[in-house]
Enzyme design. Sequence first.
Site, PDB file in Angstrom:
ATOM      1  N   GLY A 165      -7.738   5.583  -0.904  1.00 11.69           N
ATOM      2  CA  GLY A 165      -7.060   4.330  -1.254  1.00 11.69           C
ATOM      3  C   GLY A 165      -7.740   3.613  -2.399  1.00 11.69           C
ATOM      4  CB  CYS A 166     -11.280   2.800  -3.030  1.00  9.14           C
ATOM      5  SG  CYS A 166     -11.477   1.841  -1.513  1.00  9.14           S
ATOM      6  CB  THR A 167      -9.598   7.277  -5.629  1.00 10.87           C
ATOM      7  OG1 THR A 167     -10.934   7.502  -5.167  1.00 10.87           O
ATOM      8  CG2 THR A 167      -9.326   8.115  -6.864  1.00 10.87           C
TER       9      THR A 167
END
Length: 156
Positions: A44-46
């Site tokens: 998700g952060c990527t």
Amino acid sequence: MSIAIGDPVPDLELTATGDQRIRLTDYRGRNLVLYFYPRASTPGCTQEGLDFAAAHADFDAADTLILGASRDGLRAQQNFKTKQSFPFELIADTDEQLCRAFDVIKLKTLYGRESLGIERSTFLIDATGTLVREWRKVKVKGHVDEVLEAARGLAQ
């Protein structure tokens, strides 16, 4: 005490990728997107970082800079930035001073276990250094478009 809409951002000294010491007040004169993500190099952060990177030129056209922040160490942040070719800096907020100033550390539950972690959040700071918008409990899909629209509104 957390920063509220209409408040000036604090003059905290922070560690960022590129082995830089920065302050949010260094960015006065331009709008600033400050987005917090739970952990570098997770799916998700990527995706969120890639979405901001894809819109980087549009944010630049709206006179808006981007900074990402998490509690990861500088090495993890630098590796994340390099691997994903992010065109913006990432803040290594290992002492959580920035996270606490923006009140993004929340009690989270995963598989029945509770822990403190970053609630995915984004803040838009205007050219005078004042917090003008915030998004909390962010869902990644479509989020960057909403932030870009708000940044464009400031540029008018």
